[in-house]
Structures are given as structure tokens and as C-alpha cells.
Design a protein around this motif. Structure first.
Motif, PDB file in Angstrom:
ATOM      1  N   LYS A 147      -3.039  23.507  10.949  1.00  0.00           N
ATOM      2  CA  LYS A 147      -4.123  23.770   9.995  1.00  0.00           C
ATOM      3  C   LYS A 147      -3.718  23.575   8.549  1.00  0.00           C
ATOM      4  CE  LYS A 147      -6.885  27.156  10.298  1.00  0.00           C
ATOM      5  NZ  LYS A 147      -7.424  28.528  10.352  1.00  0.00           N
ATOM      6  N   ASP A 148      -2.416  23.553   8.259  1.00  0.00           N
ATOM      7  CA  ASP A 148      -1.994  23.375   6.870  1.00  0.00           C
ATOM      8  C   ASP A 148      -2.420  22.005   6.356  1.00  0.00           C
ATOM      9  OD1 ASP A 148      -0.843  25.854   6.869  1.00  0.00           O
ATOM     10  OD2 ASP A 148       1.184  25.133   7.262  1.00  0.00           O
ATOM     11  N   THR A 149      -2.394  21.861   5.038  1.00  0.00           N
ATOM     12  CA  THR A 149      -2.636  20.548   4.449  1.00  0.00           C
ATOM     13  C   THR A 149      -1.594  19.578   4.994  1.00  0.00           C
ATOM     14  OG1 THR A 149      -3.516  21.556   2.450  1.00  0.00           O
ATOM     15  CG2 THR A 149      -2.780  19.263   2.295  1.00  0.00           C
ATOM     16  N   TRP A 150      -2.047  18.483   5.558  1.00  0.00           N
ATOM     17  CA  TRP A 150      -1.119  17.567   6.237  1.00  0.00           C
ATOM     18  C   TRP A 150      -0.156  16.889   5.267  1.00  0.00           C
ATOM     19  CZ3 TRP A 150      -3.668  14.603  10.889  1.00  0.00           C
ATOM     20  CH2 TRP A 150      -3.954  15.545  11.910  1.00  0.00           C
ATOM     21  N   SER A 151      -0.477  16.897   3.983  1.00  0.00           N
ATOM     22  CA  SER A 151       0.463  16.325   3.032  1.00  0.00           C
ATOM     23  C   SER A 151       1.755  17.121   3.011  1.00  0.00           C
ATOM     24  CB  SER A 151      -0.145  16.310   1.618  1.00  0.00           C
ATOM     25  OG  SER A 151      -0.451  17.629   1.199  1.00  0.00           O
ATOM     26  N   LYS A 152       1.704  18.373   3.415  1.00  0.00           N
ATOM     27  CA  LYS A 152       2.896  19.218   3.466  1.00  0.00           C
ATOM     28  C   LYS A 152       3.642  19.074   4.794  1.00  0.00           C
ATOM     29  CE  LYS A 152       0.699  22.748   0.570  1.00  0.00           C
ATOM     30  NZ  LYS A 152       0.251  24.152   0.502  1.00  0.00           N
ATOM     31  N   LEU A 153       2.958  18.529   5.801  1.00  0.00           N
ATOM     32  CA  LEU A 153       3.539  18.458   7.135  1.00  0.00           C
ATOM     33  C   LEU A 153       4.008  17.072   7.534  1.00  0.00           C
ATOM     34  CD1 LEU A 153       0.826  20.546   9.050  1.00  0.00           C
ATOM     35  CD2 LEU A 153       3.038  21.352   8.256  1.00  0.00           C
ATOM     36  N   SER A 154       3.591  16.047   6.810  1.00  0.00           N
ATOM     37  CA  SER A 154       3.776  14.675   7.273  1.00  0.00           C
ATOM     38  C   SER A 154       5.177  14.122   7.023  1.00  0.00           C
ATOM     39  CB  SER A 154       2.746  13.754   6.615  1.00  0.00           C
ATOM     40  OG  SER A 154       2.851  13.814   5.207  1.00  0.00           O
ATOM     41  N   GLU A 155       5.981  14.835   6.302  1.00  0.00           N
ATOM     42  CA  GLU A 155       7.324  14.322   6.009  1.00  0.00           C
ATOM     43  C   GLU A 155       8.264  14.599   7.173  1.00  0.00           C
ATOM     44  OE1 GLU A 155       8.485  16.089   2.359  1.00  0.00           O
ATOM     45  OE2 GLU A 155       6.998  14.993   1.181  1.00  0.00           O
ATOM     46  N   PHE A 159       0.825  -1.200   0.000  1.00  0.00           N
ATOM     47  CA  PHE A 159       0.000   0.000   0.000  1.00  0.00           C
ATOM     48  C   PHE A 159       0.865   1.257   0.000  1.00  0.00           C
ATOM     49  CE2 PHE A 159      -2.929  -2.956   2.383  1.00  0.00           C
ATOM     50  CZ  PHE A 159      -3.885  -3.050   1.392  1.00  0.00           C
ATOM     51  N   THR A 160       0.342   2.302  -0.609  1.00  0.00           N
ATOM     52  CA  THR A 160       0.919   3.642  -0.506  1.00  0.00           C
ATOM     53  C   THR A 160      -0.018   4.490   0.345  1.00  0.00           C
ATOM     54  OG1 THR A 160       1.919   3.467  -2.698  1.00  0.00           O
ATOM     55  CG2 THR A 160       1.686   5.676  -1.784  1.00  0.00           C
ATOM     56  N   VAL A 161       0.544   5.269   1.262  1.00  0.00           N
ATOM     57  CA  VAL A 161      -0.279   6.046   2.191  1.00  0.00           C
ATOM     58  C   VAL A 161      -0.008   7.533   2.018  1.00  0.00           C
ATOM     59  CG1 VAL A 161      -0.858   6.440   4.618  1.00  0.00           C
ATOM     60  CG2 VAL A 161      -0.277   4.130   3.836  1.00  0.00           C
ATOM     61  N   LYS A 205      -6.808  -0.479   8.743  1.00  0.00           N
ATOM     62  CA  LYS A 205      -5.831  -0.637   9.828  1.00  0.00           C
ATOM     63  C   LYS A 205      -4.511   0.032   9.469  1.00  0.00           C
ATOM     64  CE  LYS A 205      -7.739  -5.094  11.310  1.00  0.00           C
ATOM     65  NZ  LYS A 205      -7.456  -6.542  11.471  1.00  0.00           N
ATOM     66  N   VAL A 206      -4.119  -0.075   8.206  1.00  0.00           N
ATOM     67  CA  VAL A 206      -2.906   0.591   7.741  1.00  0.00           C
ATOM     68  C   VAL A 206      -3.060   2.108   7.881  1.00  0.00           C
ATOM     69  CG1 VAL A 206      -1.464   1.064   5.711  1.00  0.00           C
ATOM     70  CG2 VAL A 206      -2.209  -1.276   6.204  1.00  0.00           C
ATOM     71  N   ALA A 207      -4.234   2.624   7.531  1.00  0.00           N
ATOM     72  CA  ALA A 207      -4.488   4.062   7.682  1.00  0.00           C
ATOM     73  C   ALA A 207      -4.348   4.490   9.136  1.00  0.00           C
ATOM     74  CB  ALA A 207      -5.882   4.403   7.158  1.00  0.00           C
ATOM     75  N   TRP A 234      -3.643   3.606  -0.720  1.00  0.00           N
ATOM     76  CA  TRP A 234      -3.773   3.331  -2.148  1.00  0.00           C
ATOM     77  C   TRP A 234      -3.184   1.970  -2.489  1.00  0.00           C
ATOM     78  CZ3 TRP A 234      -6.075   7.389  -4.849  1.00  0.00           C
ATOM     79  CH2 TRP A 234      -6.072   8.638  -4.198  1.00  0.00           C
ATOM     80  N   TYR A 235      -3.827   1.310  -3.423  1.00  0.00           N
ATOM     81  CA  TYR A 235      -3.291   0.072  -3.996  1.00  0.00           C
ATOM     82  C   TYR A 235      -3.379   0.193  -5.507  1.00  0.00           C
ATOM     83  CZ  TYR A 235      -2.561  -4.827  -5.143  1.00  0.00           C
ATOM     84  OH  TYR A 235      -2.068  -5.999  -5.681  1.00  0.00           O
ATOM     85  N   GLU A 236      -2.224   0.189  -6.141  1.00  0.00           N
ATOM     86  CA  GLU A 236      -2.154   0.339  -7.600  1.00  0.00           C
ATOM     87  C   GLU A 236      -2.960   1.559  -8.068  1.00  0.00           C
ATOM     88  OE1 GLU A 236      -3.255  -3.379  -9.335  1.00  0.00           O
ATOM     89  OE2 GLU A 236      -1.372  -4.361  -8.751  1.00  0.00           O
ATOM     90  N   LYS A 237      -2.726   2.676  -7.387  1.00  0.00           N
ATOM     91  CA  LYS A 237      -3.288   3.984  -7.728  1.00  0.00           C
ATOM     92  C   LYS A 237      -4.798   4.081  -7.534  1.00  0.00           C
ATOM     93  CE  LYS A 237       0.410   5.080 -10.997  1.00  0.00           C
ATOM     94  NZ  LYS A 237       0.752   5.534 -12.372  1.00  0.00           N
ATOM     95  N   GLU A 238      -5.374   3.115  -6.825  1.00  0.00           N
ATOM     96  CA  GLU A 238      -6.801   3.162  -6.485  1.00  0.00           C
ATOM     97  C   GLU A 238      -6.950   3.200  -4.964  1.00  0.00           C
ATOM     98  OE1 GLU A 238      -9.342   3.372  -8.564  1.00  0.00           O
ATOM     99  OE2 GLU A 238      -8.161   3.181 -10.417  1.00  0.00           O
ATOM    100  N   LEU A 239      -7.947   3.939  -4.472  1.00  0.00           N
ATOM    101  CA  LEU A 239      -8.179   3.993  -3.031  1.00  0.00           C
ATOM    102  C   LEU A 239      -8.616   2.624  -2.519  1.00  0.00           C
ATOM    103  CD1 LEU A 239      -9.941   7.389  -2.228  1.00  0.00           C
ATOM    104  CD2 LEU A 239      -7.856   6.490  -1.192  1.00  0.00           C
ATOM    105  N   ALA A 240      -7.886   2.128  -1.526  1.00  0.00           N
ATOM    106  CA  ALA A 240      -8.193   0.825  -0.938  1.00  0.00           C
ATOM    107  C   ALA A 240      -8.726   0.958   0.476  1.00  0.00           C
ATOM    108  CB  ALA A 240      -6.940  -0.052  -0.932  1.00  0.00           C
ATOM    109  N   GLY A 241      -8.540   2.117   1.089  1.00  0.00           N
ATOM    110  CA  GLY A 241      -8.999   2.338   2.454  1.00  0.00           C
ATOM    111  C   GLY A 241      -8.631   3.735   2.899  1.00  0.00           C
ATOM    112  N   GLY A 242      -9.119   4.113   4.072  1.00  0.00           N
ATOM    113  CA  GLY A 242      -8.793   5.436   4.582  1.00  0.00           C
ATOM    114  C   GLY A 242      -9.632   5.801   5.783  1.00  0.00           C
ATOM    115  N   LEU A 243      -9.399   6.990   6.286  1.00  0.00           N
ATOM    116  CA  LEU A 243     -10.146   7.512   7.431  1.00  0.00           C
ATOM    117  C   LEU A 243     -10.107   9.031   7.378  1.00  0.00           C
ATOM    118  CD1 LEU A 243      -7.946   8.706   9.703  1.00  0.00           C
ATOM    119  CD2 LEU A 243      -7.581   6.274  10.094  1.00  0.00           C
TER     120      LEU A 243
END
Length: 230
Positions: free
Chosen positions: A222-230, A85-87, A168-170, A136-145
């Protein structure tokens, strides 16, 4: 305890300790961003079905997961090692809440994620207070929260999976990120056996409100977490 009625014209809530035995505190109002933020800052959340008025809850006990206490089963460890999976964070909030709405809930008739709720949490996301984790699994959403973040507190709202273990991975990646940010807890709101197996526990409402008060005094990310998660 009586259930309090609130109008759309008043931005206030009664003390959450006045909820009835089932945790129901108030009825009415709306799902404006301002009201939702006020509710979450006082340990109150909306939960109602299509055709009902807005119902506001503050159960006792409260069901919480401390990120450092997340239990990782042997099978989940194996899934994580496989890295199939890609998260991501905050990459597709609207799709996550849409798929959470469609998710089957054993023992429940329908969903509490009404169209009104869906739109309200998308507005919260656009304001920087609601966030999603996508698996994500093969560029499709497989799960989330998705859930709401105030200060150092995260209130989980819903999760879904289209492939085994994806939700659970999420949760694992969310907990790992929240540990790095020194968040106090993930509020799971009400008991479920699934989350108990993953380490969530019931605590008295008074204890929860004490921890919440301390946590929301911290700065909100408050920022987009994609910018903060690294």
C-alpha cells in the motif's frame, strides 16, 4: 443471465460467474473506495460511458498478462537500450489518469474515464491501492499507465503515450517490478491485439478467479511505490 441491480445502500455484488454473455454483471451502486475494493477482490470492474449508470463487468474469458511472459520486440529492446526515457512510480498519478482520459482510442467513441471515474481512482491512489507508472522524456510526461493493486494481483486500467513506445516502456518496467515482487498477473480485463502482441492471453474466468483468490490473500503493497521500487 439477468443483469443485477444494486443500490448505493448495499455493499455487495452477485457471483461474478452470473455475468451475461458479454460479461455485464450488475448496474448501479457507486464508485466509493470500499465498493471498488470489494469489486476488484471478486474479479469485477466498472466500465461505463458518460451519462450511463455505473456498469460492473466480469468477462469470460479474461485477458491477463503474466509478468514473466511479457514479449519484448526487437524495436522495444532498442528503445530500452537507448535509455532516452526516465521511468518513475507514483510520481504523478493525477496527470497519468488525466492523459489516459484524453488518449485517442481507435474504434471507440469517447472515453470510459469519466470525471466520476477519475476522482474515484485518485481516491484509491490516495488510499494506497491505485498506482501509476510514469515515462518521462526531457522532464515531460511521454507515456504511462495506472491500475489497482490488491495482494499479489495488479489490474491494469489504462495507458497512454505521447511518444512512440512510451506506453510499452511503462508496461515493461511495471512487469519487471511485479516479477521482483512475485505478483501473479496483470489483469488486462478484455482482449486487445496490442496487448496480445506483448504476451497477454485469454484464460477461462474460473481459472482467473482461482488465481485471483490466491493472489489477494498475499499482503498488499500500500505504500507509495516510488519508495518500494528500488
Amino acid at each position: 443471465m439477468p443483469v443485477f441491480a444494486i443500490s448505493k445502500n448495499e455493499l455487495r455484488f452477485p457471483d461474478p460467474r452470473l455475468a451475461d454473455d458479454e460479461g455485464l454483471l450488475a448496474v448501479g451502486g457507486d464508485l466509493s473506495t470500499e465498493r471498488l475494493l470489494l469489486a476488484y477482490s471478486h474479479g469485477i470492474f466498472p466500465w461505463f460511458s458518460e451519462g450511463q449508470p455505473v456498469l460492473w463487468w466480469s468477462p469470460d474469458p479474461r485477458f491477463v498478462l503474466y509478468p514473466s511472459k511479457l514479449k519484448i520486440s526487437r524495436s522495444l529492446k532498442q528503445v530500452l537500450r537507448q535509455k532516452k526515457f526516465t521511468v518513475t512510480f507514483d510520481q504523478d498519478f493525477s496527470s497519468v489518469i488525466k492523459l489516459c482520459k484524453k488518449a485517442e482510442r481507435p474504434g471507440q467513441d469517447g472515453t470510459w474515464i469519466t470525471k466520476e471515474m477519475q476522482q474515484a481512482y485518485i481516491r484509491l491512489h490516495e488510499a494506497g491501492f491505485a498506482h501509476s507508472v510514469e515515462v518521462w522524456y526531457e522532464k515531460e510526461l511521454a507515456g504511462g499507465l495506472y491500475g489497482v493493486s490488491l495482494g499479489a494481483c495488479f489490474s491494469g486500467e489504462s495507458m497512454f503515450h505521447l511518444q512512440p513506445d512510451a506506453s510499452k516502456v511503462a508496461l515493461f518496467y511495471l512487469a519487471e517490478q511485479l516479477k521482483r515482487w512475485d505478483f501473479r498477473f496483470i489483469d488486462c480485463q478484455v482482449y486487445t491485439p496490442h496487448l496480445e502482441r506483448m504476451g497477454a492471453e485469454e484464460i477461462p474466468r474460473n481459472s482467473f478467479l482461482y488465481e485471483l483468490k490466491a493472489g489477494i490473500n498475499m499482503p498488499t503493497k500500500k505504500d507509495t511505490w516510488s519508495k518500494l521500487s528500488e
